[in-house]
Design an enzyme around this catalytic site. Sequence first.
Site, short mmCIF file in Angstrom:
data_model
loop_
_atom_site.label_atom_id
_atom_site.label_comp_id
_atom_site.label_asym_id
_atom_site.label_seq_id
_atom_site.Cartn_x
_atom_site.Cartn_y
_atom_site.Cartn_z
N ASP A 374 0.74 -0.97 0.05
CA ASP A 374 0.02 0.04 -0.03
C ASP A 374 0.90 1.23 -0.27
OD1 ASP A 374 -2.37 1.63 0.42
OD2 ASP A 374 -1.57 1.86 2.46
N THR A 376 0.31 4.88 0.87
CA THR A 376 0.07 5.91 1.91
C THR A 376 0.16 5.27 3.27
OG1 THR A 376 -1.33 7.32 0.51
CG2 THR A 376 -1.46 7.56 2.94
N ASP A 568 -1.66 -1.10 5.95
CA ASP A 568 -1.78 -0.61 7.57
C ASP A 568 -2.92 -1.34 8.15
OD1 ASP A 568 -4.22 0.19 6.45
OD2 ASP A 568 -3.79 2.13 6.30
#
Length: 684
Positions: A374, A376, A568
Site C-alpha cells: 500500500d 500511503t 496498514d
Amino acid sequence: MEHEHVHGHAGEHGECGEPRQGHRQGGHEDHGSHMVADFKKRFRIAAILTLPLLALSPMIRGFLGMGEEPLFPGELYAAFILASVIFFYGGYPFLAGMLGELKERAPGMMTLVAVAVTTAYVYSSLVVFGLAGKDFFWELATLIDIMLLGHWVEMRSVLGASGALKELARLIPPEAHRQGPGGRVEDVPVEELVVGDRVVVKPGEKVPADGVVVEGATSVDEAVLTGESTPVSKRPGSKVIGGAVNGEGSVTVEVTKTGKDSFVSQVVELVRAAQESKSKTQVLADRAAAWLTFIALGSGTATFVAWAAASDRPLHFALERAVTVMVIACPHALGLAVPLVVAVSTTLGARSGLLVRNRAAFERARGVQAVVFDKTGTLTEGRFGVTRVVPLDDRFSSEQVLRYAVAVEARSEHPIARGIVAEAGDVPPVEAFKAMRGRGVEGRVEGKLVRVVSRAFLSEEGVHLPAQVVDDPSLEGQSMVFLTVDGKVVGAVVLSDVVRRESREAVAVLKSMGIACMMLTGDDERVAKRVAEELGLDEYFAKTLPDAKADKIRQVQARGLIVAMTGDGVNDAPALATADVGIAIGAGTDVAVETADIVLVRSNPLDVVAAIRLARATHRKMAQNLAWAAGYNAVAIPLAAGVLYKAGVLLSPAVGAVLMSISTVIVAVNAGLMRLSGFAPRTD
C-alpha cells in the site's frame, strides 16, 4: 498426533500423562521449571545408586580386572533391590508417560522407553528368581541414568527456546506512581491501574502501562518491545507502551490500556498462539514421528525374534538387541525438530517487532515472489512534506518564499499547511489572518498582504503562471501552492507525500532477493508514477479504491506468483486477507490486526524484508533438523539391531541412549543457532 516430548516440551502429556494444551504463560513456565528440577533430582539419585550396582556386576568387575567372583552371599539380591529402586524411582517419568500415551491411544516416545526398561527389568528379575539366563541390571541402570540426563538437558534447551515470553511478560514493573486528586502521588500495584488513571514516570523507570503522554517530554527505549534500535521522542499526545524504559525526562501518562488489552499481553498471546498452532511442516514431522514409533516397536520385536531364533546366541543377547533398538529409535529429535525452531523463531521475531499470527502463512512467506505495498502510510509517511521551493520573482529567494508561506500557514489546520509549517525556522508574526474556503489562506506579514493559494484560485483570478512550473515534468504528481505578496505571484511551494527513507532500501533488498515489488494506491496516475519511479518499483496500480485492492491481488496471483500484501491493516483488510501472506505494517500498540498473518509493530518497510528472511531461516532450520533426525534413525536402527555384529560393531542399550540423547541435543542446539542467523536487515 503430538510427538513432542512429554515433560515440559511443547507436548501433549504432563508428568502422569494428563493432557496439556501446549504452552501456557506462567503456569506452563513454572511447571516446566519444576519438571527440569525433578529430572535433575531423579538423575542424581539414580546415578548415585548406580555406582554400587556397577560394583555388584560381575561383568564390570571382570572388565576392571577385579575378578567376577561374588563379593558376598546374596550379591544378586542386593543388585535386584538397587535396580528396583532405580527402575521405579528413576524410571517413573517414562512409565507415567507411557500410561498417558496409551490412554490417549497415541503411543510415542515414552512408550518406547518404558517398554524397553520394563522388558529389561522384568527379564532380569526373573533371572534373579530362577530363570536360566543372564541379568543386565547395570545396563538397565545406566540406560535410565542416561535417559534422565538426556531429558534434563533437552528440557532445559526447550525452556530456553521459549523463555523469551516469560521475559517479555516481566517487562511491566510491579508498581506505578499514580497521580491522585490535587497532584498527590502514591505508589500502587500495577494491577490496580484502570483506564483513565494518570501515572508519573521518572527518568530511568519503566512505563507501567500503555497510555498517552499528557505532560512533559522525554525519549523512551522501546528496543525490547518493538525492535526500534534508537530512543523514540515523546511529548504530549504521544503514545507510550508499557514496559518501555523512560529516558531523561519525567512525564505524566494517562493510562489507555491495561491487562489483556495491553501491548505486552497481546504480543505474548500472539506469540503463544503461533507456537501452539501447527504448520504443514510440523504436521509432517508429527506424522513421521508417529510412524517411527510403530517402526521402532516393530523393529524391536523383529530383532528379538531374529536373534532368539539364532541357535548360537543366548536369549539375553536377543533381548539386549531389542531394548537397544527401541531406545535408539525414540523419535525425540524428530518430534522436537519443528517445535523448537518455532519456539525460537516466534520469540526472536517478537523481540524484533515481528509478530506471527498464522504459522501456515508465515511458512509460505519463505516462497514469496511478489510483495504488493500500500502507498500511503506504508511506503510513504502519510503526510505532506516540502520537496522544492521555486522563486518566481527576482526579489525573493527560496528562503524568503518559504518564510512568508510558513507565517500565514501556521494558523491553518490543512494537511498541506502542516507540511509547510514543519519547515518552520524564523517565523514572522501574522496579522489579520483569514482562511479562504477551498482556495487558501491570507494574512499581513511585515506590512504586506501575503496569500498562499491554489492554482485554481489563480486561474479564477486570470493569473498566468510561468512555464518553469507549469511545464516542468519533474513536478508532475506533486501538490503545489503559490505565494502572492501584495497581489503578485512571487513563488511556488511544491509538496508531496513523504517517501520513507527505509522504503528505498527495502525495495532494493527485496529486488536483490528476486522478489518483485509493486504498489497499490488510490492516488491518481501521476502521483503513483512519481513514487514508483522514485523507489524503483516493478509495477504499480493507481486509482485503486479499498474494495478493489483485493481484485488487484488476485490478478497478481493469477500470474502464478506467491503474493504478500503489505498495508496498514485498516482499509487494506480485504487485500491482506486475499494475499497468500498478509502483512500489517505500523500497527504500533494495536497489534491484534485480525486480517493479517504477520504484524509488524513498527512503520518500517524494512521489517517486511526481515519477516521474509526470518521465514526462510525458520524453514532452513526445520529442514536441517528433520534431515538430521531422519538420517540418524536410518543409520542408528540397523546398527542397534546388530547388522554389523560380525564386523565387531555392537551397540549396548546405554550407548544407544547416549546416541539418542546426543541426537536430541543437536536438534535443540541447531534450533538455538537461529539467534545467530542475522535475519534482520540493517536499519540504522
